[in-house]
Motif scaffolding. Structure first.
Motif, PDB file in Angstrom:
ATOM      1  N   ALA A   1      31.750  34.283   3.574  1.00  0.00           N
ATOM      2  CA  ALA A   1      31.130  33.012   3.956  1.00  0.00           C
ATOM      3  C   ALA A   1      29.741  33.278   4.514  1.00  0.00           C
ATOM      4  CB  ALA A   1      31.994  32.293   4.999  1.00  0.00           C
ATOM      5  N   LYS A   2      28.926  32.204   4.564  1.00  0.00           N
ATOM      6  CA  LYS A   2      27.544  32.377   5.025  1.00  0.00           C
ATOM      7  C   LYS A   2      27.475  32.849   6.467  1.00  0.00           C
ATOM      8  CE  LYS A   2      25.383  29.050   1.891  1.00  0.00           C
ATOM      9  NZ  LYS A   2      24.558  27.826   1.785  1.00  0.00           N
ATOM     10  N   ALA A   3      28.472  32.492   7.251  1.00  0.00           N
ATOM     11  CA  ALA A   3      28.435  32.858   8.667  1.00  0.00           C
ATOM     12  C   ALA A   3      28.965  34.261   8.926  1.00  0.00           C
ATOM     13  CB  ALA A   3      29.247  31.847   9.482  1.00  0.00           C
ATOM     14  N   SER A   4      29.520  34.873   7.928  1.00  0.00           N
ATOM     15  CA  SER A   4      30.102  36.198   8.122  1.00  0.00           C
ATOM     16  C   SER A   4      29.078  37.289   7.839  1.00  0.00           C
ATOM     17  CB  SER A   4      31.332  36.375   7.218  1.00  0.00           C
ATOM     18  OG  SER A   4      30.964  36.208   5.867  1.00  0.00           O
ATOM     19  N   ARG A   5      29.358  38.487   8.346  1.00  0.00           N
ATOM     20  CA  ARG A   5      28.436  39.609   8.187  1.00  0.00           C
ATOM     21  C   ARG A   5      29.226  40.907   7.993  1.00  0.00           C
ATOM     22  NH1 ARG A   5      26.218  40.924  12.617  1.00  0.00           N
ATOM     23  NH2 ARG A   5      27.296  39.480  14.006  1.00  0.00           N
ATOM     24  N   LEU A   6      28.558  41.867   7.326  1.00  0.00           N
ATOM     25  CA  LEU A   6      29.142  43.190   7.129  1.00  0.00           C
ATOM     26  C   LEU A   6      28.094  44.237   7.497  1.00  0.00           C
ATOM     27  CD1 LEU A   6      31.155  45.327   6.080  1.00  0.00           C
ATOM     28  CD2 LEU A   6      30.261  44.899   3.774  1.00  0.00           C
ATOM     29  N   ALA A   7      28.470  45.154   8.376  1.00  0.00           N
ATOM     30  CA  ALA A   7      27.585  46.248   8.776  1.00  0.00           C
ATOM     31  C   ALA A   7      28.285  47.578   8.493  1.00  0.00           C
ATOM     32  CB  ALA A   7      27.226  46.137  10.259  1.00  0.00           C
ATOM     33  N   ILE A   8      27.584  48.454   7.768  1.00  0.00           N
ATOM     34  CA  ILE A   8      28.127  49.764   7.427  1.00  0.00           C
ATOM     35  C   ILE A   8      27.179  50.820   7.982  1.00  0.00           C
ATOM     36  CG2 ILE A   8      28.892  51.288   5.572  1.00  0.00           C
ATOM     37  CD1 ILE A   8      29.064  48.784   3.791  1.00  0.00           C
ATOM     38  N   THR A   9      27.702  51.715   8.785  1.00  0.00           N
ATOM     39  CA  THR A   9      26.890  52.808   9.336  1.00  0.00           C
ATOM     40  C   THR A   9      27.672  54.107   9.223  1.00  0.00           C
ATOM     41  OG1 THR A   9      27.758  52.487  11.582  1.00  0.00           O
ATOM     42  CG2 THR A   9      25.755  51.277  10.994  1.00  0.00           C
ATOM     43  N   TRP A  10      26.949  55.212   9.230  1.00  0.00           N
ATOM     44  CA  TRP A  10      27.625  56.511   9.241  1.00  0.00           C
ATOM     45  C   TRP A  10      26.734  57.546   9.908  1.00  0.00           C
ATOM     46  CZ3 TRP A  10      26.009  54.273   4.603  1.00  0.00           C
ATOM     47  CH2 TRP A  10      24.918  54.886   3.971  1.00  0.00           C
ATOM     48  N   HIS A  11      27.363  58.582  10.395  1.00  0.00           N
ATOM     49  CA  HIS A  11      26.634  59.724  10.937  1.00  0.00           C
ATOM     50  C   HIS A  11      27.476  60.979  10.712  1.00  0.00           C
ATOM     51  CE1 HIS A  11      29.238  58.724  14.405  1.00  0.00           C
ATOM     52  NE2 HIS A  11      29.159  60.019  14.695  1.00  0.00           N
ATOM     53  N   VAL A  12      26.823  62.129  10.847  1.00  0.00           N
ATOM     54  CA  VAL A  12      27.472  63.407  10.570  1.00  0.00           C
ATOM     55  C   VAL A  12      27.448  64.265  11.830  1.00  0.00           C
ATOM     56  CG1 VAL A  12      27.444  65.497   9.147  1.00  0.00           C
ATOM     57  CG2 VAL A  12      26.754  63.301   8.148  1.00  0.00           C
ATOM     58  N   THR A  13      28.587  64.843  12.157  1.00  0.00           N
ATOM     59  CA  THR A  13      28.679  65.806  13.247  1.00  0.00           C
ATOM     60  C   THR A  13      28.909  67.195  12.651  1.00  0.00           C
ATOM     61  OG1 THR A  13      31.084  65.648  13.509  1.00  0.00           O
ATOM     62  CG2 THR A  13      29.736  63.998  14.653  1.00  0.00           C
ATOM     63  N   ASN A  14      29.083  68.168  13.515  1.00  0.00           N
ATOM     64  CA  ASN A  14      29.352  69.524  13.021  1.00  0.00           C
ATOM     65  C   ASN A  14      30.673  69.617  12.288  1.00  0.00           C
ATOM     66  OD1 ASN A  14      26.972  70.545  14.090  1.00  0.00           O
ATOM     67  ND2 ASN A  14      27.926  71.082  16.043  1.00  0.00           N
ATOM     68  N   GLU A  15      31.585  68.701  12.594  1.00  0.00           N
ATOM     69  CA  GLU A  15      32.922  68.774  12.002  1.00  0.00           C
ATOM     70  C   GLU A  15      33.223  67.683  10.993  1.00  0.00           C
ATOM     71  OE1 GLU A  15      32.593  68.643  15.455  1.00  0.00           O
ATOM     72  OE2 GLU A  15      32.561  70.829  15.645  1.00  0.00           O
ATOM     73  N   ALA A  16      32.527  66.542  11.053  1.00  0.00           N
ATOM     74  CA  ALA A  16      33.003  65.404  10.267  1.00  0.00           C
ATOM     75  C   ALA A  16      31.884  64.454   9.832  1.00  0.00           C
ATOM     76  CB  ALA A  16      34.040  64.620  11.080  1.00  0.00           C
ATOM     77  N   LEU A  17      32.211  63.672   8.810  1.00  0.00           N
ATOM     78  CA  LEU A  17      31.428  62.499   8.428  1.00  0.00           C
ATOM     79  C   LEU A  17      32.181  61.286   8.947  1.00  0.00           C
ATOM     80  CD1 LEU A  17      29.369  60.805   6.754  1.00  0.00           C
ATOM     81  CD2 LEU A  17      30.930  61.060   4.810  1.00  0.00           C
ATOM     82  N   GLN A  18      31.527  60.491   9.789  1.00  0.00           N
ATOM     83  CA  GLN A  18      32.167  59.303  10.359  1.00  0.00           C
ATOM     84  C   GLN A  18      31.480  58.053   9.833  1.00  0.00           C
ATOM     85  OE1 GLN A  18      33.400  59.207  14.611  1.00  0.00           O
ATOM     86  NE2 GLN A  18      32.147  57.365  14.729  1.00  0.00           N
ATOM     87  N   LEU A  19      32.263  57.179   9.199  1.00  0.00           N
ATOM     88  CA  LEU A  19      31.743  55.935   8.630  1.00  0.00           C
ATOM     89  C   LEU A  19      32.389  54.760   9.354  1.00  0.00           C
ATOM     90  CD1 LEU A  19      31.065  55.099   4.946  1.00  0.00           C
ATOM     91  CD2 LEU A  19      32.427  53.501   6.307  1.00  0.00           C
ATOM     92  N   ASP A  20      31.544  53.878   9.888  1.00  0.00           N
ATOM     93  CA  ASP A  20      32.021  52.678  10.585  1.00  0.00           C
ATOM     94  C   ASP A  20      31.732  51.449   9.739  1.00  0.00           C
ATOM     95  OD1 ASP A  20      33.063  53.652  13.149  1.00  0.00           O
ATOM     96  OD2 ASP A  20      31.009  54.345  13.483  1.00  0.00           O
ATOM     97  N   TRP A  21      32.757  50.638   9.570  1.00  0.00           N
ATOM     98  CA  TRP A  21      32.709  49.434   8.719  1.00  0.00           C
ATOM     99  C   TRP A  21      33.083  48.254   9.604  1.00  0.00           C
ATOM    100  CZ3 TRP A  21      32.449  49.020   3.153  1.00  0.00           C
ATOM    101  CH2 TRP A  21      32.821  47.785   2.630  1.00  0.00           C
ATOM    102  N   GLU A  22      32.139  47.355   9.877  1.00  0.00           N
ATOM    103  CA  GLU A  22      32.392  46.224  10.770  1.00  0.00           C
ATOM    104  C   GLU A  22      32.114  44.909  10.060  1.00  0.00           C
ATOM    105  OE1 GLU A  22      30.403  46.411  14.484  1.00  0.00           O
ATOM    106  OE2 GLU A  22      31.459  48.215  15.169  1.00  0.00           O
ATOM    107  N   GLU A  23      33.122  44.052  10.026  1.00  0.00           N
ATOM    108  CA  GLU A  23      32.989  42.713   9.453  1.00  0.00           C
ATOM    109  C   GLU A  23      33.079  41.691  10.579  1.00  0.00           C
ATOM    110  OE1 GLU A  23      35.592  42.044   6.074  1.00  0.00           O
ATOM    111  OE2 GLU A  23      35.838  44.212   5.852  1.00  0.00           O
ATOM    112  N   HIS A  24      32.119  40.791  10.620  1.00  0.00           N
ATOM    113  CA  HIS A  24      32.087  39.741  11.644  1.00  0.00           C
ATOM    114  C   HIS A  24      32.277  38.383  10.982  1.00  0.00           C
ATOM    115  CE1 HIS A  24      30.535  42.673  14.585  1.00  0.00           C
ATOM    116  NE2 HIS A  24      29.818  43.132  13.575  1.00  0.00           N
TER     117      HIS A  24
END
Length: 380
Positions: free
Chosen positions: A304-327
């Motif tokens: 919907a027009k009022a909804s949003r999706l934000a995708i971010t990621w970062h890398v540490t020495n051990e892992a790739l972390q991806l955050d997926w947030e829907e509002h």
């Protein structure tokens, strides 16, 4: 033979011989401590015949010694051991300078007059040229040796260059053959995995749909996602030399969301550093992301027009972390998110195939997923 360790070396020479990239190329060539082979013996035989010296060597030099992959005319302990410490090596200077070395009389030459090969191996005159790996790294020297002073001619130097080029061609062909074998093995592995993956998708989809059209449409979307992943995977070998495989995470994510980016201006945000996924990780992760995108379009951050999706990621020495947030998410629509085909698909891809973890939380109209994958999913 004089019992001694390598003599002191000029610091610049030591740095050249110790160069990590050079030593890696030497190891990759697979020539150290191997049997003599006709392909290389042919070249050293020709050298003694064409140039007329009693000794000819194909010498590969690491940071502590020289190894004779091929030798003609050499006798004694060095011939038996098929090599010497650097205290007896003229070839190290060819490697150091990546240039031909001409020595008329080693006993009077400031560069090598203290070299122990003069006394122990009767090396008086020396002519050597570099031997390179396909990436240009200097692996060693192809040389002709005389036991008396000698004025080397340009024709003799040219002949030695030609013979060294024959050796380099043989090394390059062997590298190509090894790469081809790796490619075939990897292709076979991926095709088997793909058949397994598609078979599992069909079985899981068939349990979730009663109508053929809905089943076909859903399955088609998932197969398109697999195709998108493969389309982003680079060739296994770029230009036949040391290319990397994999897919750029940002490009992959943007491609999957491209059909919705225009109509959802302001609703979509993708932020993260440049990272390259391994090819065998790109396919299952794309399938997982496609499932998440589909759910977001149906009843989440892209619904919907009022909804949003934000995708971010970062890398540490051990892992790739991806955050997926829907509002702006309907909690009623997402109430069964932990069950059903989509959830099983995400478990299969994220946890079983990629060895990662997935955590999801729904709170006050915000649906958040965190995907944590081991760093091994990334290209080095």
């Amino acid at each position: 033979m004089t019992d001694t360790n390598q003599t002191a070396r000029d610091p610049a020479t030591a740095r050249a011989l110790n160069d990590t990239a050079r030593l890696s190329a030497l190891e990759g060539a697979g020539v150290l401590d191997t049997e003599q082979e006709e392909a290389f013996d042919r070249a050293t035989r020709l050298a003694t015949q064409i140039i007329g010296t009693p000794v000819s060597l194909l010498s590969f030099v690491d940071d502590t010694r020289q190894f004779f992959k091929s030798q003609q005319g050499l006798t004694g302990w060095a011939a038996e051991q098929r090599g010497t410490p650097l205290s007896h090596s003229f070839c190290q200077h060819v490697v150091d300078t990546d240039a031909p070395l001409r020595v008329r009389d080693a006993r009077n030459d400031p560069l090598v007059r203290d070299n122990m090969a003069i006394e122990d191996l009767n090396v008086i005159a020396y002519l050597g040229v570099p031997v390179h790996a396909s990436n240009g790294a200097v692996l060693g020297s192809f040389c002709a040796i005389d036991n008396q002073p000698r004025d080397w001619t340009e024709a003799e130097l040219a002949s030695l260059h030609d013979l060294a080029a024959m050796v380099e061609t043989e090394l390059s062909l062997r590298e190509t053959a090894r790469e081809r074998e790796v490619v075939v093995h990897e292709l076979n592995h991926r095709v088997k995995n793909l058949f397994t993956l598609v078979g599992g998708m069909i079985r899981m989809e068939s349990r979730g749909h009663d109508e053929v059209d809905a089943f076909a449409k859903s399955l088609d979307g998932r197969l398109r996602a697999l195709n998108d992943a493969h389309g982003l995977i680079l060739p296994v070998v770029q230009s036949g030399r040391g290319g990397k495989t994999g897919a750029d995470l940002a490009a992959l994510t943007e491609k999957l969301l491209a059909p919705y980016s225009g109509a959802t201006s302001g609703q979509l945000s993708i932020v993260g550093p440049q990272v390259t996924l391994r090819a065998d990780a790109a396919v299952p992760l794309t399938l997982a992301l496609h499932e998440m995108v589909t759910n977001a379009v149906k009843y989440g951050g892209l619904s919907a027009k009022a909804s949003r999706l934000a995708i971010t990621w970062h890398v540490t020495n051990e892992a790739l972390q991806l955050d997926w947030e829907e509002h702006g998410v309907s909690e009623a629509d997402r109430s069964d998110e932990t069950s059903g085909f989509g959830s099983r698909l995400l478990t299969m891809t994220i946890e079983r195939q990629l060895g990662g973890e997935r955590a999801a939380e729904l709170d006050a109209g915000t649906y958040a997923q965190r995907i944590t994958l081991p760093r091994t999913v990334l290209e080095d």
